[in-house]
Write a protein that holds these residues in place. Structure first.
Motif, PDB file in Angstrom:
ATOM      1  N   PHE A   1       0.822  -1.210   0.000  1.00 56.73           N
ATOM      2  CA  PHE A   1       0.000   0.000   0.000  1.00 56.73           C
ATOM      3  C   PHE A   1       0.860   1.266   0.000  1.00 56.73           C
ATOM      4  CE2 PHE A   1      -3.321  -2.873   1.926  1.00 56.73           C
ATOM      5  CZ  PHE A   1      -4.030  -2.993   0.737  1.00 56.73           C
ATOM      6  N   LEU A   2       1.989   1.240   0.692  1.00 57.06           N
ATOM      7  CA  LEU A   2       2.905   2.383   0.647  1.00 57.06           C
ATOM      8  C   LEU A   2       3.456   2.592  -0.759  1.00 57.06           C
ATOM      9  CD1 LEU A   2       4.916   2.033   3.974  1.00 57.06           C
ATOM     10  CD2 LEU A   2       3.367   3.878   3.338  1.00 57.06           C
ATOM     11  N   GLY A   3       3.723   1.511  -1.478  1.00 59.68           N
ATOM     12  CA  GLY A   3       4.177   1.618  -2.873  1.00 59.68           C
ATOM     13  C   GLY A   3       3.125   2.249  -3.756  1.00 59.68           C
ATOM     14  N   ILE A   4       1.877   1.870  -3.562  1.00 61.19           N
ATOM     15  CA  ILE A   4       0.778   2.456  -4.337  1.00 61.19           C
ATOM     16  C   ILE A   4       0.639   3.938  -4.010  1.00 61.19           C
ATOM     17  CG2 ILE A   4      -1.733   2.446  -4.641  1.00 61.19           C
ATOM     18  CD1 ILE A   4      -1.590  -0.624  -4.214  1.00 61.19           C
ATOM     19  N   ILE A   5       0.694   4.265  -2.728  1.00 62.90           N
ATOM     20  CA  ILE A   5       0.588   5.665  -2.304  1.00 62.90           C
ATOM     21  C   ILE A   5       1.751   6.476  -2.866  1.00 62.90           C
ATOM     22  CG2 ILE A   5       0.756   7.181  -0.276  1.00 62.90           C
ATOM     23  CD1 ILE A   5      -0.902   4.973   1.206  1.00 62.90           C
ATOM     24  N   TYR A   6       2.939   5.911  -2.828  1.00 63.16           N
ATOM     25  CA  TYR A   6       4.114   6.606  -3.353  1.00 63.16           C
ATOM     26  C   TYR A   6       3.929   6.966  -4.820  1.00 63.16           C
ATOM     27  CZ  TYR A   6       8.843   7.429  -4.992  1.00 63.16           C
ATOM     28  OH  TYR A   6       9.944   7.978  -5.579  1.00 63.16           O
ATOM     29  N   VAL A   7       3.489   6.017  -5.635  1.00 63.71           N
ATOM     30  CA  VAL A   7       3.326   6.270  -7.075  1.00 63.71           C
ATOM     31  C   VAL A   7       2.222   7.281  -7.318  1.00 63.71           C
ATOM     32  CG1 VAL A   7       2.548   5.220  -9.246  1.00 63.71           C
ATOM     33  CG2 VAL A   7       4.285   4.091  -7.868  1.00 63.71           C
ATOM     34  N   ASN A   8       1.122   7.161  -6.607  1.00 65.61           N
ATOM     35  CA  ASN A   8      -0.029   8.011  -6.894  1.00 65.61           C
ATOM     36  C   ASN A   8       0.040   9.402  -6.295  1.00 65.61           C
ATOM     37  OD1 ASN A   8      -1.741   6.301  -8.535  1.00 65.61           O
ATOM     38  ND2 ASN A   8      -1.776   4.975  -6.747  1.00 65.61           N
ATOM     39  N   PHE A   9       0.801   9.595  -5.242  1.00 64.49           N
ATOM     40  CA  PHE A   9       0.818  10.896  -4.596  1.00 64.49           C
ATOM     41  C   PHE A   9       2.195  11.560  -4.578  1.00 64.49           C
ATOM     42  CE2 PHE A   9      -2.821   8.710  -2.644  1.00 64.49           C
ATOM     43  CZ  PHE A   9      -3.817   9.583  -3.061  1.00 64.49           C
ATOM     44  N   ILE A  10       3.230  10.816  -4.332  1.00 64.18           N
ATOM     45  CA  ILE A  10       4.555  11.412  -4.187  1.00 64.18           C
ATOM     46  C   ILE A  10       5.282  11.484  -5.532  1.00 64.18           C
ATOM     47  CG2 ILE A  10       6.805  11.167  -3.060  1.00 64.18           C
ATOM     48  CD1 ILE A  10       5.234   9.780  -0.739  1.00 64.18           C
TER      49      ILE A  10
ATOM     50  N   ILE B   1       3.130  -2.350  -9.858  1.00 64.47           N
ATOM     51  CA  ILE B   1       1.748  -2.478 -10.318  1.00 64.47           C
ATOM     52  C   ILE B   1       1.136  -1.108 -10.572  1.00 64.47           C
ATOM     53  CG2 ILE B   1      -0.566  -3.260  -9.642  1.00 64.47           C
ATOM     54  CD1 ILE B   1       1.202  -5.572 -10.408  1.00 64.47           C
ATOM     55  N   SER B   2       1.375  -0.157  -9.670  1.00 62.51           N
ATOM     56  CA  SER B   2       0.809   1.183  -9.844  1.00 62.51           C
ATOM     57  C   SER B   2       1.408   1.894 -11.053  1.00 62.51           C
ATOM     58  CB  SER B   2       1.043   2.025  -8.597  1.00 62.51           C
ATOM     59  OG  SER B   2       0.331   1.506  -7.523  1.00 62.51           O
ATOM     60  N   SER B   3       2.708   1.746 -11.262  1.00 62.63           N
ATOM     61  CA  SER B   3       3.350   2.361 -12.420  1.00 62.63           C
ATOM     62  C   SER B   3       2.798   1.772 -13.718  1.00 62.63           C
ATOM     63  CB  SER B   3       4.862   2.146 -12.379  1.00 62.63           C
ATOM     64  OG  SER B   3       5.413   2.732 -11.247  1.00 62.63           O
ATOM     65  N   ALA B   4       2.639   0.472 -13.732  1.00 64.48           N
ATOM     66  CA  ALA B   4       2.105  -0.187 -14.918  1.00 64.48           C
ATOM     67  C   ALA B   4       0.667   0.243 -15.186  1.00 64.48           C
ATOM     68  CB  ALA B   4       2.184  -1.699 -14.761  1.00 64.48           C
ATOM     69  N   ALA B   5      -0.130   0.320 -14.140  1.00 63.71           N
ATOM     70  CA  ALA B   5      -1.523   0.733 -14.308  1.00 63.71           C
ATOM     71  C   ALA B   5      -1.609   2.198 -14.719  1.00 63.71           C
ATOM     72  CB  ALA B   5      -2.300   0.499 -13.015  1.00 63.71           C
ATOM     73  N   THR B   6      -0.720   3.031 -14.207  1.00 62.52           N
ATOM     74  CA  THR B   6      -0.713   4.445 -14.589  1.00 62.52           C
ATOM     75  C   THR B   6      -0.316   4.604 -16.050  1.00 62.52           C
ATOM     76  OG1 THR B   6      -0.135   5.110 -12.340  1.00 62.52           O
ATOM     77  CG2 THR B   6       0.312   6.702 -14.080  1.00 62.52           C
ATOM     78  N   GLY B   7       0.666   3.841 -16.483  1.00 62.47           N
ATOM     79  CA  GLY B   7       1.155   3.965 -17.855  1.00 62.47           C
ATOM     80  C   GLY B   7       0.284   3.296 -18.899  1.00 62.47           C
ATOM     81  N   LEU B   8      -0.268   2.138 -18.566  1.00 63.86           N
ATOM     82  CA  LEU B   8      -0.988   1.356 -19.581  1.00 63.86           C
ATOM     83  C   LEU B   8      -2.389   0.925 -19.168  1.00 63.86           C
ATOM     84  CD1 LEU B   8       1.927  -0.997 -20.687  1.00 63.86           C
ATOM     85  CD2 LEU B   8       1.016   0.942 -21.953  1.00 63.86           C
ATOM     86  N   GLY B   9      -2.821   1.289 -17.988  1.00 61.78           N
ATOM     87  CA  GLY B   9      -4.143   0.869 -17.526  1.00 61.78           C
ATOM     88  C   GLY B   9      -4.149  -0.609 -17.182  1.00 61.78           C
ATOM     89  N   ILE B  10      -5.251  -1.265 -17.471  1.00 57.67           N
ATOM     90  CA  ILE B  10      -5.396  -2.690 -17.142  1.00 57.67           C
ATOM     91  C   ILE B  10      -4.391  -3.527 -17.927  1.00 57.67           C
ATOM     92  CG2 ILE B  10      -7.211  -3.212 -18.814  1.00 57.67           C
ATOM     93  CD1 ILE B  10      -7.033  -4.569 -15.244  1.00 57.67           C
ATOM     94  N   ARG B  11      -4.032  -3.065 -19.125  1.00 55.84           N
ATOM     95  CA  ARG B  11      -3.004  -3.772 -19.914  1.00 55.84           C
ATOM     96  C   ARG B  11      -1.689  -3.840 -19.151  1.00 55.84           C
ATOM     97  NH1 ARG B  11      -2.301  -0.986 -25.648  1.00 55.84           N
ATOM     98  NH2 ARG B  11      -0.489  -0.442 -24.428  1.00 55.84           N
ATOM     99  N   GLY B  12      -1.343  -2.766 -18.464  1.00 57.38           N
ATOM    100  CA  GLY B  12      -0.102  -2.737 -17.691  1.00 57.38           C
ATOM    101  C   GLY B  12      -0.110  -3.720 -16.540  1.00 57.38           C
ATOM    102  N   THR B  13      -1.245  -3.797 -15.869  1.00 55.79           N
ATOM    103  CA  THR B  13      -1.366  -4.747 -14.766  1.00 55.79           C
ATOM    104  C   THR B  13      -1.256  -6.178 -15.281  1.00 55.79           C
ATOM    105  OG1 THR B  13      -2.775  -3.164 -13.616  1.00 55.79           O
ATOM    106  CG2 THR B  13      -2.819  -5.435 -12.830  1.00 55.79           C
ATOM    107  N   LEU B  14      -1.919  -6.465 -16.371  1.00 60.12           N
ATOM    108  CA  LEU B  14      -1.835  -7.803 -16.961  1.00 60.12           C
ATOM    109  C   LEU B  14      -0.426  -8.100 -17.475  1.00 60.12           C
ATOM    110  CD1 LEU B  14      -5.243  -7.924 -18.859  1.00 60.12           C
ATOM    111  CD2 LEU B  14      -4.636  -9.071 -16.711  1.00 60.12           C
ATOM    112  N   LEU B  15       0.253  -7.069 -17.997  1.00 51.85           N
ATOM    113  CA  LEU B  15       1.635  -7.240 -18.430  1.00 51.85           C
ATOM    114  C   LEU B  15       2.523  -7.633 -17.256  1.00 51.85           C
ATOM    115  CD1 LEU B  15       3.957  -7.020 -20.464  1.00 51.85           C
ATOM    116  CD2 LEU B  15       4.020  -4.564 -19.962  1.00 51.85           C
TER     117      LEU B  15
END
Length: 180
Positions: free
Chosen positions: A20-29, A101-115
């Motif tokens: 969760f800290l990794g997700i927060i880091y990507v999305n906010f920091i 996971i957050s970086s992939a989802a930010t860059g490519l959406g669901i495709r990034g997560t599946l990647l």
């Protein structure tokens, strides 16, 4: 078996806050850095599909990446700091997974997560049990003893994982890209 299930829950107690800290880091920091083109850009992914992987060059890099943390954790497992090392490893692994996971989802959406899922298979099906055995020992020693069976399992699981990552994973990831 009850002890192992209890340990898995204890491992999640340390892994999930890091995640969760990794997700927060990507999305906010690190939000401004995520807007820049990176490894999850279409250009980079197009370059990957045409690149040829030379196993002789990839193997030393892969061995360093996969064995360095394992050997460091194994060395720490025989010291007094084994339990804090296991906790720190779990938190860091969770944080890294959340960032990925957050970086992939930010860059490519669901495709990034599946990647990301495709990029972790099938080798992580070998790496995870190997690390769980080592983490379980770190977390529960001195009540448990390290033995030859654990060593053999760890070496075999990591070896099979590395072979899968060398030969099978690139084929799976390219197949995944062909579905885009």
């Amino acid at each position: 078996m009850r002890i192992f299930h209890t340990r898995k829950k204890q491992f999640l107690v340390f892994f999930m806050p890091g995640f969760f800290l990794g997700i927060i880091y990507v999305n906010f920091i690190a939000r401004k850095y995520m807007a820049e083109p990176g490894i999850f850009s279409d250009y980079f992914l197009d370059q990957f599909t045409t690149a040829q992987i030379d196993v002789r060059e990839y193997l030393p890099c892969l061995l360093r990446l996969r064995l360095s943390p394992l050997l460091a954790l194994a060395a720490l497992s025989f010291t007094k700091v084994r339990k804090p090392a296991a906790v720190l490893f779990l938190v860091w692994t969770g944080f890294s997974g959340g960032v990925l996971i957050s970086s992939a989802a930010t860059g490519l959406g669901i495709r990034g997560t599946l990647l990301c899922v495709a990029a972790l298979l099938p080798q992580f099906l070998c790496y995870i049990p190997a690390y769980l055995i080592l983490l379980w020992y770190c977390y529960s020693a001195p009540r448990t003893q390290w033995n030859r069976q654990k060593t053999i399992f760890l070496v075999l699981a990591m070896s099979v994982g590395i072979i899968l990552e060398l030969y099978v994973n690139p084929v799976l990831v390219r197949a995944f890209f062909s579905t885009f």
